[in-house]
Design an enzyme around this catalytic site. Structure first.
Site, short mmCIF file in Angstrom:
data_model
loop_
_atom_site.label_atom_id
_atom_site.label_comp_id
_atom_site.label_asym_id
_atom_site.label_seq_id
_atom_site.Cartn_x
_atom_site.Cartn_y
_atom_site.Cartn_z
N GLU A 76 0.81 -1.22 0.00
CA GLU A 76 0.00 0.00 0.00
C GLU A 76 0.84 1.27 0.00
OE1 GLU A 76 -0.55 -2.65 1.85
OE2 GLU A 76 -2.67 -3.23 1.70
N PHE A 136 -11.55 -7.69 13.45
CA PHE A 136 -10.44 -8.11 12.59
C PHE A 136 -10.12 -7.03 11.56
CE2 PHE A 136 -9.02 -10.26 8.64
CZ PHE A 136 -7.77 -10.64 9.10
N GLN A 137 -8.86 -6.72 11.43
CA GLN A 137 -8.36 -5.68 10.53
C GLN A 137 -9.03 -4.33 10.78
OE1 GLN A 137 -8.22 -7.21 6.43
NE2 GLN A 137 -6.10 -7.85 6.83
N LYS A 174 -17.60 -1.31 5.48
CA LYS A 174 -18.00 -2.27 4.46
C LYS A 174 -19.52 -2.28 4.22
CE LYS A 174 -17.17 -6.99 2.93
NZ LYS A 174 -16.52 -8.27 3.21
N MET A 184 24.10 9.73 2.68
CA MET A 184 23.92 10.99 3.42
C MET A 184 24.18 10.77 4.91
SD MET A 184 23.53 14.13 2.93
CE MET A 184 22.65 14.68 1.47
#
Lengths: 163, 574
Positions: free
Chosen positions: B54, B116-117, B166, B481
């Site tokens: 993602e 969940f999630q 959802k 760097m």
């Protein structure tokens, strides 16, 4: 310097956390914050007491204005205003002589709102400063509980903050 | 769109995007967005690009947005889907890039139950979005999507997250996409105050040592033409920030190069000595100003910015102008001509003489005789071979600074990097997004071996969708760097900045179905670049084994003033 900011915000879930989150994320001071809906239920009025230099107060005002939920930000210090705070204080009545307490309460124009079970609860509305000096007059071991609302403020005279 | 058409939430989502004009969506499916993915399956208008992480989706959408000026659109699932997207959202936020990120959420009745999630996407994204929305009712879905695009694109742009439970995507309601949106609490100012503009012009005419300093705001508001017109009319020197490169043609004689920590000697010295500073769409970032106490001590400052909060945040300003940069500059240009005769030409000529002296320092000089590959040489050669016309993304670190110094951007939206947040891993997915937007243009990702592996999984996405970007890997086997700072400020204690156990990048590219090239000699640089760039239909990873200890110069150490630069060691300033 201490400033009182008066805000009109959308009365939406999350608006409060956006505003309080802004103060913590940008390390701005916040002394108190009060919020409640207005006569228009879609709007909330918020009073924030903060401290900072002119430059910081300017940043706070700008950053608040930038939040999408904020409709208006007014620095009350820029006009004549009045501020009030509500104090509820519960004291141990077994330790205080009645005349002594009566004189303090009447000096500060407080109201006894409960007197039972060896406790006495007083309501007092005034500026934060006056509430502080009222509490200072009481002995520490008299006090069971202090509940303060934080400051609400409003401009004096014809000055109106409205959407 | 016709009204009173009952649709399921997921279809409303897709229809809203189509009606908004979205053509590309970067995303990754998961439980909470399955209804939406099902709706996407049944349509042809929106091209969904399946990323491999993602973070890649947000960076790709970000690259797409930077290269086109259109909003980047992302779809991720709840929980880890949205937490993975956060780095990309924060990256876009710091650089004011318009993204609209849609995240799935657990069903409304389960919110707050540690389902969940489940993650509090609104809470977790709040500090790094311009605004966010939780859609609790399917009736609000279309109007919320409209608002999200409006907020992301208007005023100072930025990412907006829309969290969609959802069940909302399963519920039915009438569909109509609003044409316009009105938000009483959000009305960005676009037009500059005419009085302030007048004062600014007057101050500009009075300058003896003027300087124009412009940032990403010029790119975001597509004001490069107005800026170029104004600056050339004035004849004043100009510098760009890292985010502002391409806002003014880099090969023009009035351009002094980038300013700031790794900016040119002439740009930083001109900043330090100027008497009138015109700041446009720039935010006086610490990498630009150095020590604020020592910043532009002689200058009166004019600051044009669409975000009032950016004005006088770090540096006090004499003439603030709140407004869209393009609109303000075109207002300035309208009244400029009649005022130009007031310019003190003699003083400006003296000022240019001084600047030309500073330019003689040749502060970007590097060892051209070296047999080891110098990273600057690679980028300079790339610039020459692509005629300065490629879209160049970068990751973060030394290679980013060399790219900014040595690739001369004459056009806006060609230089795409994470300036504010400094996100390693940005370059490859961003290049992917740019290539989606500009399939016929050369898209190059300049990276380092530490940054590149942070989002290396997107090589798969590039294969799947035929996105033949060119990766210029400046491989010095160090986090360059970090190593540079450790060399300068930590007595060469190279704590965990060495990249041991690197992959064979040629095989790595090949295993993903691409082409890998390894280049070890300075004399092979040009040939390898020509070979790589010529394979227009293949992704080519060009692995340049560079001089391990090359440093980026000039450099202003943290806490120093703009005039206190380190130049290459043999020419250190007193």
């Amino acid at each position: 310097m201490r400033h009182i900011l008066s805000l009109l915000v959308e009365n939406e879930a999350g608006a409060l956390s956006r505003i309080s989150g802004l103060f913590s994320a940008r390390a701005f001071n916040i002394e108190s914050l009060t919020v409640a809906p207005t006569e228009d239920e879609s709007l909330s009025r918020m009073t924030i007491v903060t401290t900072g230099s002119d430059q910081i107060i300017e940043q706070i005002t700008k950053q608040l204005n930038k939040l999408v939920d904020v409709i208006k930000v007014i620095d009350l210090n820029e006009r004549n205003y009045i501020e009030r705070e509500l104090l509820l204080i519960k004291l141990d009545s077994t330790k205080i002589g009645t005349p002594q307490l009566e004189s303090i309460v009447s000096e500060f124009k407080g109201v006894v709102i409960d007197d039972s079970d060896n406790t006495i609860t007083i309501e007092l509305i005034n500026t934060g400063e006056v509430l502080d000096s009222f509490i200072d007059k009481l002995e520490k071991d008299w006090i069971f509980e202090v509940v303060r609302t934080g400051v609400s403020g409003i401009a004096l005279g014809a000055s109106v903050i409205k959407y | 769109m016709e009204t009173n058409e009952k649709l399921r939430g997921a279809d409303i989502f897709v229809r809203s995007l189509i009606d908004e004009g979205v053509t590309h969506l970067f995303g990754y499916p998961g439980g909470a967005v399955l209804h939406i993915y099902d709706a996407l399956y049944k349509q042809q208008e929106i091209n969904h690009i399946l990323v491999r992480h993602e973070q890649g989706a947000t960076h790709a959408a970000d690259g797409y947005a930077r290269a086109t000026g259109k909003p980047g659109v992302v779809l991720v699932t709840s929980g880890p889907g949205v937490t993975n997207a956060i780095t990309g959202i924060a990256t876009a936020y710091m650089d004011s890039i318009p993204l609209v990120v849609f995240s799935g959420q657990v069903i409304t009745s389960m919110i707050g139950n540690d389902a969940f999630q489940e993650v509090d996407a609104i809470g977790i994204s709040r500090p790094c979005v311009k605004h966010n929305f939780l859609v609790k009712d399917v009736k609000d879905l279309a109007s919320t999507i409209k608002k999200a695009f409006y907020v992301a694109m208007s005023g100072r742009p930025g990412p907006v997250l829309v969290d969609i439970p959802k069940d909302v995507t399963a519920d039915m309601c009438d569909y109509s996409y609003p044409k316009d949106i009105e938000m009483r609490s959000y009305r960005p100012v676009t037009k500059g105050h005419p009085g302030q503009i007048k004062r600014a012009i007057k101050m500009l005419m009075s300058a003896k040592k003027p300087m124009v300093y412009t940032g990403g705001g010029v790119i975001l508001s597509d004001a490069h033409e107005e800026l170029t017109f104004m600056t050339q009319k004035l004849g004043y020197p100009i510098t760009n920030t890292l985010m502002g490169l391409g806002g003014y043609p880099a090969t023009d004689k009035q351009f002094l190069g980038m300013l700031g920590m790794h900016g040119t000697y002439e740009a930083n010295m001109a900043m330090h000595h100027c008497d009138v500073l015109l700041a446009i769409g720039a935010r006086f970032d610490d990498r630009v100003t150095g020590d604020l106490e020592k910043f532009c001590p002689y200058a009166r400052i004019i600051h044009i910015d669409v975000d009032p909060a950016s004005i006088a945040k770090n540096v006090p300003v004499d003439i603030p102008i709140v407004g869209d940069v393009k609109s303000v500059l075109s207002d300035i240009n309208k009244s400029l001509e009649s005022q130009l005769h007031k310019i003190d030409k003699e003083a400006i000529a003296l000022w240019w003489n001084q600047i030309h002296e500073w330019q003689k320092m040749d502060c970007l000089r590097f060892d051209r005789q070296s047999e080891k590959i110098k990273p600057q040489h690679v980028i300079e050669t790339l610039y020459n071979l692509t005629n300065g016309d490629a879209y160049v993304t970068s990751d973060v670190g030394q290679h980013q600074m060399w790219a900014a110094q040595f690739y001369k951007f004459n056009k806006p939206r060609r230089w795409i990097n994470s300036g504010g947040l400094g996100t390693m891993g940005f370059g490859l997915p961003a290049a992917m997004g740019v290539k989606v937007a500009h399939p016929d243009d050369t898209v190059v990702c300049i990276s380092g071996e530490a940054s590149l592996v942070m989002c290396i999984q997107e090589l798969s996405t590039c294969l799947q969708y035929g996105l033949p970007v060119k990766i210029i890997l400046l491989n010095n086997r160090y986090m360059g760097m970090v190593r540079q700072w450790q060399e300068f400020f930590y007595d060469k204690r190279y704590s965990h900045s060495y990249m041991d156990a690197l992959p064979d990048f040629t095989k790595l590219a090949e295993s993903f179905g691409h082409v890998g090239l390894r280049v070890e000699k300075s004399s092979d640089v040009k040939g390898a670049l020509e070979e790589g760039l010529a394979m227009t239909d293949r992704l080519v990873l060009m692995n340049f084994i560079t001089d391990q200890t090359e440093n980026v110069y000039p450099m202003i150490a943290a806490g120093k003033g703009q005039h206190e630069m380190h130049l290459t060691p043999e020419r250190e300033l007193a």
